[in-house]
Design a protein around this motif. Structure first.
Motif, PDB file in Angstrom:
ATOM      1  N   ASP A  28     -67.623  74.846  30.833  1.00  0.00           N
ATOM      2  CA  ASP A  28     -68.369  73.896  31.659  1.00  0.00           C
ATOM      3  C   ASP A  28     -68.809  72.700  30.816  1.00  0.00           C
ATOM      4  OD1 ASP A  28     -69.317  73.025  34.087  1.00  0.00           O
ATOM      5  OD2 ASP A  28     -71.306  73.921  33.791  1.00  0.00           O
ATOM      6  N   ASP A  29     -67.832  72.142  30.082  1.00  0.00           N
ATOM      7  CA  ASP A  29     -68.056  71.061  29.119  1.00  0.00           C
ATOM      8  C   ASP A  29     -67.514  69.769  29.717  1.00  0.00           C
ATOM      9  OD1 ASP A  29     -67.730  69.272  26.900  1.00  0.00           O
ATOM     10  OD2 ASP A  29     -67.669  70.983  25.538  1.00  0.00           O
ATOM     11  N   ASP A  30     -68.262  68.683  29.619  1.00  0.00           N
ATOM     12  CA  ASP A  30     -67.805  67.403  30.175  1.00  0.00           C
ATOM     13  C   ASP A  30     -66.839  66.657  29.253  1.00  0.00           C
ATOM     14  OD1 ASP A  30     -69.399  66.345  28.157  1.00  0.00           O
ATOM     15  OD2 ASP A  30     -70.770  65.314  29.531  1.00  0.00           O
ATOM     16  N   GLY A  31     -66.589  67.197  28.074  1.00  0.00           N
ATOM     17  CA  GLY A  31     -65.635  66.599  27.149  1.00  0.00           C
ATOM     18  C   GLY A  31     -66.241  65.612  26.167  1.00  0.00           C
ATOM     19  N   SER A  32     -67.519  65.331  26.294  1.00  0.00           N
ATOM     20  CA  SER A  32     -68.128  64.340  25.413  1.00  0.00           C
ATOM     21  C   SER A  32     -68.215  64.809  23.962  1.00  0.00           C
ATOM     22  CB  SER A  32     -69.509  63.940  25.928  1.00  0.00           C
ATOM     23  OG  SER A  32     -70.373  65.056  25.980  1.00  0.00           O
ATOM     24  N   HIS A  33     -68.077  66.108  23.741  1.00  0.00           N
ATOM     25  CA  HIS A  33     -68.122  66.646  22.386  1.00  0.00           C
ATOM     26  C   HIS A  33     -66.850  67.420  22.049  1.00  0.00           C
ATOM     27  CE1 HIS A  33     -72.199  65.337  21.718  1.00  0.00           C
ATOM     28  NE2 HIS A  33     -72.506  65.798  22.916  1.00  0.00           N
ATOM     29  N   VAL A  34     -65.728  66.957  22.621  1.00  0.00           N
ATOM     30  CA  VAL A  34     -64.437  67.606  22.388  1.00  0.00           C
ATOM     31  C   VAL A  34     -63.479  66.604  21.774  1.00  0.00           C
ATOM     32  CG1 VAL A  34     -62.469  68.755  23.491  1.00  0.00           C
ATOM     33  CG2 VAL A  34     -64.787  69.155  24.353  1.00  0.00           C
ATOM     34  N   GLY A  35     -62.752  67.062  20.772  1.00  0.00           N
ATOM     35  CA  GLY A  35     -61.670  66.282  20.180  1.00  0.00           C
ATOM     36  C   GLY A  35     -60.425  67.142  20.144  1.00  0.00           C
ATOM     37  N   VAL A  36     -59.278  66.509  20.043  1.00  0.00           N
ATOM     38  CA  VAL A  36     -58.014  67.238  19.997  1.00  0.00           C
ATOM     39  C   VAL A  36     -57.367  67.011  18.646  1.00  0.00           C
ATOM     40  CG1 VAL A  36     -55.730  67.507  21.030  1.00  0.00           C
ATOM     41  CG2 VAL A  36     -57.704  67.021  22.486  1.00  0.00           C
ATOM     42  N   LEU A  37     -57.103  68.097  17.932  1.00  0.00           N
ATOM     43  CA  LEU A  37     -56.324  68.008  16.703  1.00  0.00           C
ATOM     44  C   LEU A  37     -54.869  67.843  17.134  1.00  0.00           C
ATOM     45  CD1 LEU A  37     -56.682  69.675  13.398  1.00  0.00           C
ATOM     46  CD2 LEU A  37     -54.465  69.877  14.490  1.00  0.00           C
ATOM     47  N   ALA A  38     -54.233  66.794  16.653  1.00  0.00           N
ATOM     48  CA  ALA A  38     -52.881  66.485  17.120  1.00  0.00           C
ATOM     49  C   ALA A  38     -52.109  65.754  16.034  1.00  0.00           C
ATOM     50  CB  ALA A  38     -52.954  65.622  18.377  1.00  0.00           C
ATOM     51  N   ARG A  39     -50.815  65.550  16.326  1.00  0.00           N
ATOM     52  CA  ARG A  39     -49.949  64.762  15.437  1.00  0.00           C
ATOM     53  C   ARG A  39     -49.913  65.342  14.029  1.00  0.00           C
ATOM     54  NH1 ARG A  39     -49.808  62.937  20.455  1.00  0.00           N
ATOM     55  NH2 ARG A  39     -49.441  60.729  20.758  1.00  0.00           N
ATOM     56  N   LEU A  40     -50.025  66.686  13.916  1.00  0.00           N
ATOM     57  CA  LEU A  40     -49.958  67.334  12.609  1.00  0.00           C
ATOM     58  C   LEU A  40     -48.502  67.594  12.259  1.00  0.00           C
ATOM     59  CD1 LEU A  40     -51.196  68.767  10.128  1.00  0.00           C
ATOM     60  CD2 LEU A  40     -51.277  70.848  11.507  1.00  0.00           C
ATOM     61  N   PHE A  41     -48.073  67.028  11.140  1.00  0.00           N
ATOM     62  CA  PHE A  41     -46.738  67.319  10.641  1.00  0.00           C
ATOM     63  C   PHE A  41     -46.723  67.186   9.126  1.00  0.00           C
ATOM     64  CE2 PHE A  41     -46.799  62.886  12.039  1.00  0.00           C
ATOM     65  CZ  PHE A  41     -46.295  62.180  10.953  1.00  0.00           C
ATOM     66  N   VAL A  42     -45.885  68.018   8.505  1.00  0.00           N
ATOM     67  CA  VAL A  42     -45.726  68.048   7.053  1.00  0.00           C
ATOM     68  C   VAL A  42     -44.245  68.217   6.761  1.00  0.00           C
ATOM     69  CG1 VAL A  42     -46.282  69.312   4.926  1.00  0.00           C
ATOM     70  CG2 VAL A  42     -48.016  69.077   6.732  1.00  0.00           C
ATOM     71  N   VAL A  43     -43.716  67.383   5.869  1.00  0.00           N
ATOM     72  CA  VAL A  43     -42.298  67.507   5.523  1.00  0.00           C
ATOM     73  C   VAL A  43     -42.059  68.811   4.768  1.00  0.00           C
ATOM     74  CG1 VAL A  43     -41.938  64.998   5.493  1.00  0.00           C
ATOM     75  CG2 VAL A  43     -42.432  66.195   3.359  1.00  0.00           C
ATOM     76  N   LYS A  44     -40.869  69.338   4.939  1.00  0.00           N
ATOM     77  CA  LYS A  44     -40.524  70.656   4.404  1.00  0.00           C
ATOM     78  C   LYS A  44     -40.711  70.764   2.889  1.00  0.00           C
ATOM     79  CE  LYS A  44     -37.055  74.141   5.261  1.00  0.00           C
ATOM     80  NZ  LYS A  44     -35.814  74.426   5.971  1.00  0.00           N
TER      81      LYS A  44
END
Length: 171
Positions: free
Chosen positions: A83-99
């Motif tokens: 029941d969170d309005d999203g004001s304190h939510v972030g998305v970890l994204a675009r994570l990449f590491v070369v082999k």
């Protein structure tokens, strides 16, 4: 690539070409992102990115991660469940590491940079990861992220792939 020390630092616009090249390399080896890399620079610099970091080895960008505005399945799932309005939510994204540098805890260091930022800004991080990306799932679980559910990621004209949603451990 020679094995030089890897540093993690804030992303700057000067890193864009190197990060895009690393993303194309990761897509070639791992199929990430599933949407493809037609315009890697636009994908990295999405208007929804709040902040980002790169991993650098010598003069080469070898990894990247971003914290983004709340969006997508994981954010929606977390907000519904709490029941969170999203004001304190972030998305970890675009994570990449070369082999070439994956045995140097680069992914872990990038995730930790994002988590540190999120905690300092009172954000709870969530993410979704494609079920096929077993190594990424192992990393998140080893770092204490908790599974909050499963979903289907939609992309392309009408393509789908199973995904798993996670939330970062509480402070």
């Amino acid at each position: 690539m020679t094995m030089e020390a890897v540093t993690v630092r804030s992303f700057t616009v000067e890193d864009l070409a190197g990060a895009a090249a690393a993303l194309v390399e990761v897509h070639d080896t791992d199929g990430y992102p599933v949407e493809g890399v037609r315009d890697p620079e636009a994908w990295i610099t999405s208007k929804d990115v709040l902040t980002a970091w790169v991993a650098e080895s010598g003069s080469a960008i070898v990894g990247h991660v971003a914290v983004m505005k709340p969006q997508g399945e994981a954010a929606e799932m977390w907000m519904r469940q709490n029941d969170d309005d999203g004001s304190h939510v972030g998305v970890l994204a675009r994570l990449f590491v070369v082999k070439a540098v994956r045995k140097q805890a680069v992914g872990e260091r990038l995730v930790n940079a994002a988590v540190t930022y999120a905690r300092a800004h009172q954000l709870r991080l969530v993410l979704d990861v494609m079920a096929k990306d077993v190594a990424a799932i192992r990393l998140y679980e080893r770092l204490g992220w908790h599974k909050i559910g499963e979903t289907v990621h939609h992309f392309g004209a009408s393509e789908t792939i199973p995904a798993v949603c996670y939330v970062a451990p509480a402070d």
